[in-house]
Design a protein around this motif. Sequence first.
Motif, short mmCIF file in Angstrom:
data_model
loop_
_atom_site.label_atom_id
_atom_site.label_comp_id
_atom_site.label_asym_id
_atom_site.label_seq_id
_atom_site.Cartn_x
_atom_site.Cartn_y
_atom_site.Cartn_z
N GLU A 30 1.21 -14.62 7.86
CA GLU A 30 -0.21 -14.80 8.22
C GLU A 30 -1.03 -13.64 7.71
OE1 GLU A 30 -0.95 -15.67 12.34
OE2 GLU A 30 0.96 -16.71 12.50
N MET A 31 -0.38 -12.52 7.48
CA MET A 31 -0.98 -11.28 7.00
C MET A 31 -1.95 -10.71 8.03
SD MET A 31 -1.10 -11.89 2.92
CE MET A 31 -1.52 -10.21 2.61
N THR A 32 -1.60 -10.87 9.30
CA THR A 32 -2.35 -10.30 10.41
C THR A 32 -1.63 -9.03 10.85
OG1 THR A 32 -1.05 -11.54 12.02
CG2 THR A 32 -3.07 -12.60 11.19
N LYS A 33 -2.21 -8.35 11.83
CA LYS A 33 -1.53 -7.17 12.39
C LYS A 33 -0.14 -7.54 12.89
CE LYS A 33 -5.04 -4.11 14.31
NZ LYS A 33 -5.59 -3.60 15.58
N GLY A 34 -0.03 -8.69 13.53
CA GLY A 34 1.25 -9.13 14.10
C GLY A 34 2.22 -9.71 13.10
N ASP A 35 1.75 -10.13 11.95
CA ASP A 35 2.62 -10.74 10.94
C ASP A 35 2.16 -10.31 9.55
OD1 ASP A 35 4.61 -12.30 9.83
OD2 ASP A 35 3.48 -14.17 9.98
N PRO A 36 2.31 -9.01 9.24
CA PRO A 36 1.84 -8.51 7.94
C PRO A 36 2.78 -8.88 6.79
CG PRO A 36 2.91 -6.75 9.14
CD PRO A 36 2.89 -7.96 10.06
N PHE A 37 2.26 -8.75 5.58
CA PHE A 37 3.07 -8.91 4.37
C PHE A 37 3.94 -7.66 4.24
CE2 PHE A 37 4.08 -8.51 -0.08
CZ PHE A 37 4.18 -9.81 -0.54
N HIS A 38 5.24 -7.83 4.12
CA HIS A 38 6.17 -6.70 4.03
C HIS A 38 6.32 -6.25 2.59
CE1 HIS A 38 7.62 -6.91 8.22
NE2 HIS A 38 7.27 -8.17 8.08
N ILE A 39 6.03 -4.99 2.34
CA ILE A 39 6.20 -4.40 1.02
C ILE A 39 7.54 -3.67 1.01
CG2 ILE A 39 5.33 -2.70 -0.62
CD1 ILE A 39 2.51 -3.28 0.51
N TYR A 58 -3.24 -7.70 6.19
CA TYR A 58 -2.46 -6.51 6.50
C TYR A 58 -1.14 -6.52 5.72
CZ TYR A 58 -5.59 -5.53 10.38
OH TYR A 58 -6.70 -5.25 11.14
N TYR A 59 -0.75 -5.34 5.28
CA TYR A 59 0.52 -5.11 4.60
C TYR A 59 1.26 -4.04 5.38
CZ TYR A 59 -1.73 -7.48 0.70
OH TYR A 59 -2.37 -8.40 -0.09
N LYS A 60 2.58 -4.14 5.40
CA LYS A 60 3.41 -3.17 6.10
C LYS A 60 4.42 -2.58 5.14
CE LYS A 60 6.70 -2.88 9.96
NZ LYS A 60 7.36 -3.65 11.03
N MET A 61 4.56 -1.26 5.17
CA MET A 61 5.59 -0.60 4.38
C MET A 61 6.32 0.40 5.27
SD MET A 61 3.32 1.92 1.91
CE MET A 61 2.63 0.60 0.97
N THR A 62 7.64 0.45 5.12
CA THR A 62 8.47 1.35 5.90
C THR A 62 9.43 2.07 4.96
OG1 THR A 62 8.34 -0.14 7.80
CG2 THR A 62 10.10 1.48 7.82
N SER A 63 9.60 3.36 5.20
CA SER A 63 10.55 4.13 4.41
C SER A 63 11.28 5.10 5.32
CB SER A 63 9.84 4.90 3.30
OG SER A 63 10.78 5.63 2.53
N ASP A 93 -1.47 4.23 10.44
CA ASP A 93 -0.14 4.68 10.84
C ASP A 93 0.55 3.58 11.64
OD1 ASP A 93 -1.16 4.81 13.46
OD2 ASP A 93 -1.27 7.01 13.46
N SER A 94 1.70 3.87 12.20
CA SER A 94 2.47 2.85 12.92
C SER A 94 1.77 2.36 14.18
CB SER A 94 3.87 3.38 13.26
OG SER A 94 3.77 4.54 14.07
N ASP A 95 0.77 3.11 14.66
CA ASP A 95 -0.01 2.69 15.83
C ASP A 95 -1.35 2.07 15.43
OD1 ASP A 95 1.90 3.64 17.71
OD2 ASP A 95 1.14 5.69 17.43
N PHE A 96 -1.50 1.75 14.15
CA PHE A 96 -2.71 1.16 13.59
C PHE A 96 -3.92 2.09 13.69
CE2 PHE A 96 -0.02 -2.50 14.30
CZ PHE A 96 -0.16 -3.19 13.10
N GLN A 97 -3.67 3.40 13.67
CA GLN A 97 -4.74 4.39 13.63
C GLN A 97 -5.02 4.73 12.17
OE1 GLN A 97 -6.39 5.37 16.50
NE2 GLN A 97 -5.08 3.75 17.31
N GLU A 98 -6.29 4.72 11.78
CA GLU A 98 -6.64 4.99 10.38
C GLU A 98 -6.33 6.44 10.02
OE1 GLU A 98 -10.52 5.02 7.45
OE2 GLU A 98 -10.60 3.80 9.26
N TYR A 142 3.85 2.41 7.76
CA TYR A 142 2.42 2.46 7.45
C TYR A 142 1.93 1.04 7.22
CZ TYR A 142 3.44 7.37 6.63
OH TYR A 142 3.84 8.67 6.79
N TYR A 143 0.63 0.85 7.45
CA TYR A 143 -0.01 -0.44 7.21
C TYR A 143 -1.18 -0.23 6.27
CZ TYR A 143 2.64 -2.08 11.23
OH TYR A 143 3.64 -2.41 12.08
N ILE A 144 -1.47 -1.24 5.49
CA ILE A 144 -2.67 -1.26 4.64
C ILE A 144 -3.49 -2.46 5.09
CG2 ILE A 144 -3.57 -1.43 2.30
CD1 ILE A 144 -0.75 -0.50 1.34
#
Length: 191
Positions: A30-39, A58-63, A93-98, A142-144
């Motif tokens: 859905e590319m929402t906060k709850g279901d972002p595109f995973h990079i 929304y996009y999500k990346m984790t490393s 960030d992981s808490d959706f803070q810019e 992180y989220y974009i």
Amino acid sequence: MFLRVIFWLIILLPSIVTAHSPIINSKKYEMTKGDPFHIENPEHSKAIFSELNGSAEYYKMTSSTPFKFYVGITTPKLETCEQLNYFSFDILDSDFQEIDGRNGENFKWWPWYEKYGKTWYWVGPEIGKDFASNRTYNSGTYYIKVYNDTNMGQYALAVGDVEKFGITAIPKLLLTVRKLKKVFWNEKSCN
């Protein structure tokens, strides 16, 4: 026939390995906060082609290790269209803070010809310089968030700057570029 394919692969390989690997967002998320595109592998160079349809995406990346960070945004440049949509993005960030971001409305977009795909883009803001990383992010999630005033229009989000292409990826790349020309460089999309 086989020799002809090998010949073209040898000719095209140098330009292929310097391009962002194109990905067409098929809206499996859905590319929402709850279901972002995973990079996957955020350092690896990718250009994710998508379209806003009324909501931010929304996009999500984790490393698990620190990584070189790059993100930039472009739009298709069409001969019969003025540039209509300016896109912005926020890094969260992981808490959706810019923690960072770029405003596309306050940026002077510029035209750029991409040799491999033989297409024109409007190049927008980036975090990095000249399509490359100039900073390292700590390990973590992180989220974009990509958006504009109307949350409408086509864009490409470029991430990463480490080129990773195997010889088996080349046929898929060629097919993806062909599909992009039909969908994202369609002159009818600006009417």
